[in-house]
Design a protein around this motif. Structure first.
Motif, PDB file in Angstrom:
ATOM      1  N   SER A   2      14.714  13.153 -55.261  1.00 17.67           N
ATOM      2  CA  SER A   2      15.365  13.558 -56.497  1.00 17.67           C
ATOM      3  C   SER A   2      15.392  15.037 -56.158  1.00 17.67           C
ATOM      4  N   VAL A   3      16.482  15.799 -57.041  1.00 20.44           N
ATOM      5  CA  VAL A   3      16.706  17.027 -56.596  1.00 20.44           C
ATOM      6  C   VAL A   3      15.393  18.072 -57.259  1.00 20.44           C
ATOM      7  N   GLU A   4      14.609  17.465 -58.237  1.00 22.69           N
ATOM      8  CA  GLU A   4      13.463  18.072 -58.523  1.00 22.69           C
ATOM      9  C   GLU A   4      12.364  18.093 -57.702  1.00 22.69           C
ATOM     10  N   TRP A  66       4.158  17.011 -46.226  1.00 19.53           N
ATOM     11  CA  TRP A  66       4.502  15.957 -45.148  1.00 19.53           C
ATOM     12  C   TRP A  66       4.555  14.633 -46.028  1.00 19.53           C
ATOM     13  N   GLN A  67       3.253  14.278 -46.685  1.00 12.79           N
ATOM     14  CA  GLN A  67       2.930  13.128 -47.333  1.00 12.79           C
ATOM     15  C   GLN A  67       3.961  13.044 -48.535  1.00 12.79           C
ATOM     16  N   ALA A  68       4.355  13.932 -49.100  1.00  8.29           N
ATOM     17  CA  ALA A  68       5.211  13.812 -50.231  1.00  8.29           C
ATOM     18  C   ALA A  68       6.630  13.673 -49.851  1.00  8.29           C
ATOM     19  N   LYS A  73      10.716   9.466 -49.207  1.00  5.30           N
ATOM     20  CA  LYS A  73      11.658   8.798 -48.241  1.00  5.30           C
ATOM     21  C   LYS A  73      11.538   7.109 -48.519  1.00  5.30           C
ATOM     22  N   ALA A  74      10.288   6.856 -48.586  1.00  2.00           N
ATOM     23  CA  ALA A  74       9.993   5.326 -48.931  1.00  2.00           C
ATOM     24  C   ALA A  74      10.370   4.779 -49.937  1.00  2.00           C
ATOM     25  N   SER A  75      10.445   5.501 -51.073  1.00  2.00           N
ATOM     26  CA  SER A  75      10.894   5.139 -52.299  1.00  2.00           C
ATOM     27  C   SER A  75      12.352   5.040 -52.512  1.00  2.00           C
ATOM     28  N   GLU A  76      13.206   5.417 -51.710  1.00  2.00           N
ATOM     29  CA  GLU A  76      14.560   5.336 -51.791  1.00  2.00           C
ATOM     30  C   GLU A  76      15.232   4.098 -51.421  1.00  2.00           C
TER      31      GLU A  76
END
Length: 76
Positions: A2-4, A66-68, A73-76
Motif C-alpha cells: 500500500s501507499v502508506e 527488509w522484513q517489512a 510482498k508476501a501479502s500481495e
C-alpha cells in the motif's frame, strides 16, 4: 504494497541514511578534533563506541525494513 506502507518504509530508510551520514561526519570530526585539542585516547575510544552503537542501530532498522518489504510482498 500500500501507499502508506511504502511511505513508512521510505521514512525509515531516510532516517537510517541520515543517521549513517551524520554518524560518519561526527566520527571523522571527532577523530580529527581529539588530537588537535589534546584529548586523551580514551575519548577517541568513546567516540568509536558511540559510532558503533549508531551503526548497529542502523543495521537493526535496515533489517526491519527488509522484513517489512518481504512481508508486504508476501501479502500481495
Amino acid at each position: 504494497m500500500s501507499v502508506e506502507t511504502d511511505k513508512a518504509i521510505a521514512r525509515k530508510g531516510q532516517s537510517v541514511a541520515l543517521v549513517i551520514a551524520v554518524t560518519m561526519v561526527l566520527w571523522i570530526v571527532a577523530q580529527w578534533a581529539g588530537p588537535a585539542l589534546g584529548l586523551p585516547g580514551r575519548y577517541a575510544l568513546l567516540f568509536d563506541f558511540a559510532a558503533l552503537a549508531a551503526l548497529f542501530w542502523a543495521l537493526v532498522v535496515i533489517y526491519q525494513i527488509w522484513q517489512a518489504r518481504r512481508a508486504a510482498k508476501a501479502s500481495e
